[in-house]
Enzyme design. Structure first.
Site, PDB file in Angstrom:
ATOM      1  N   CYS A 150       0.881  -1.179   0.000  1.00 20.18           N
ATOM      2  CA  CYS A 150       0.000   0.000   0.000  1.00 20.18           C
ATOM      3  C   CYS A 150       0.913   1.222   0.000  1.00 20.18           C
ATOM      4  O   CYS A 150       1.974   1.199  -0.584  1.00 20.18           O
ATOM      5  CB  CYS A 150      -0.945  -0.031   1.202  1.00 20.18           C
ATOM      6  N   GLY A 151       0.517   2.294   0.657  1.00 24.53           N
ATOM      7  CA  GLY A 151       1.373   3.482   0.713  1.00 24.53           C
ATOM      8  C   GLY A 151       2.519   3.334   1.702  1.00 24.53           C
ATOM      9  O   GLY A 151       3.663   3.628   1.390  1.00 24.53           O
TER      10      GLY A 151
END
Length: 293
Positions: free
Chosen positions: A243-244
């Site tokens: 993800c981030g």
């Protein structure tokens, strides 16, 4: 009093309300907000919490404080002491929640799993669901933990991936890399919020935004989740979630676990590490990647 047994990886507000006073239960508030939101999970916990909830700060305290990347996994020794200072024992049963519903709580669920502790579940719908059910909140100053626990960490390296392992996964047809970010970030159509990061995604990665596994900030049911993962990758194989910065990837890990998958790993550095490293390949495409390979 009989020992407490969790019904699964998720518990409802009703289950928690019924078992809240059990001596084995440890409640953790894992609220964390994206840097740009101006919200502070710790401050919110100070103001109101489910009674007896301790604050679990994976962003500033229970993390690798030497790392250049945000909230990376701490050493087992660091994690063990942090858990003990929260009064956690080997026979504790942990329920984790956050103030957004299901957002940052799965990260702490996954951290405990990685440290070999399985008596841990996420409160489905988190604090919003608890409030919606009309259940009580404590707004008094939090109590200090009375006793240090005897929690022991046993690190399970297979549950966390580093960059090298993700590079290998790109070449391995048995592994699916699944990216939890919003589609426009995955496709590189918008700049990343963190400075110095390229836009786009890893080669072969499949996009599964977290919004697709959630319904009104609660988790979709196991049948719906199984359908989502089967559509993405018909053969059951190992999954690596990204993800981030390694937080929302854990929402997908929880969803996959609920759908019946076990060979799961989270890429700890996620895009904050991959996107910053100019030597690693990045795909920018207006077309979403087809099923894996």
């Amino acid at each position: 009093m009989p020992s407490l047994v969790l019904p699964g990886e998720l518990v409802s507000s009703q289950w928690l309300a019924e078992h809240r006073d059990h001596p084995d239960l440890i409640l953790l508030d894992a609220s964390w907000h994206m840097p740009l939101t101006q919200r502070n999970g710790y401050q919110e916990w100070l103001n109101e919490r489910i009674d007896n909830a301790q604050f679990f700060d994976f962003d500033r305290e229970v993390c690798d404080q030497e790392s250049a990347f945000p909230h990376m996994m701490p050493t087992p020794q660091h994690f063990e002491l942090s858990a003990q200072l929260l009064g956690i024992n080997n026979n504790s049963v942990i329920v984790v929640y956050d103030s957004l519903g299901i957002f940052s709580s799965p990260r702490v669920w996954w951290m405990f799993k990685t440290m070999g502790f399985n008596h841990v579940a996420v409160l489905d719908g988190g604090l919003p669901a608890w409030k919606e059910a009309g259940l009580p909140l404590n707004i008094q100053p939090p109590q200090k933990v009375a006793h240090q626990g005897d929690f022991k960490a046993v690190y399970h390296a297979d549950l966390i991936s580093d960059t090298e392992q993700v590079v290998d996964a790109i070449e391995d047809k048995q592994v699916a890399i699944i990216d939890a970010r919003a589609r426009n970030r995955f496709l590189g159509e918008v700049p990343e919020a963190r400075k110095g990061l390229r836009s786009g995604h890893m080669p072969t990665a499949i996009n599964l935004p977290i919004s697709e596994v959630l319904h009104n900030q609660t988790m979709k049911n196991a049948y719906q989740l199984a359908q989502i993962f089967e559509a993405l990758m018909p053969q059951k194989q190992r999954m690596v979630f990204s993800c981030g910065s390694g937080v929302t990837a854990c929402i997908l890990a929880l969803a996959a676990k609920l759908a019946g998958y076990d060979a799961l790993s989270v890429y700890d550095g996620s895009w904050s590490e991959w996107g910053a490293n100019q030597t690693l390949p990045v795909v920018q495409s207006k077309q979403s990647t087809s099923h894996g390979h």
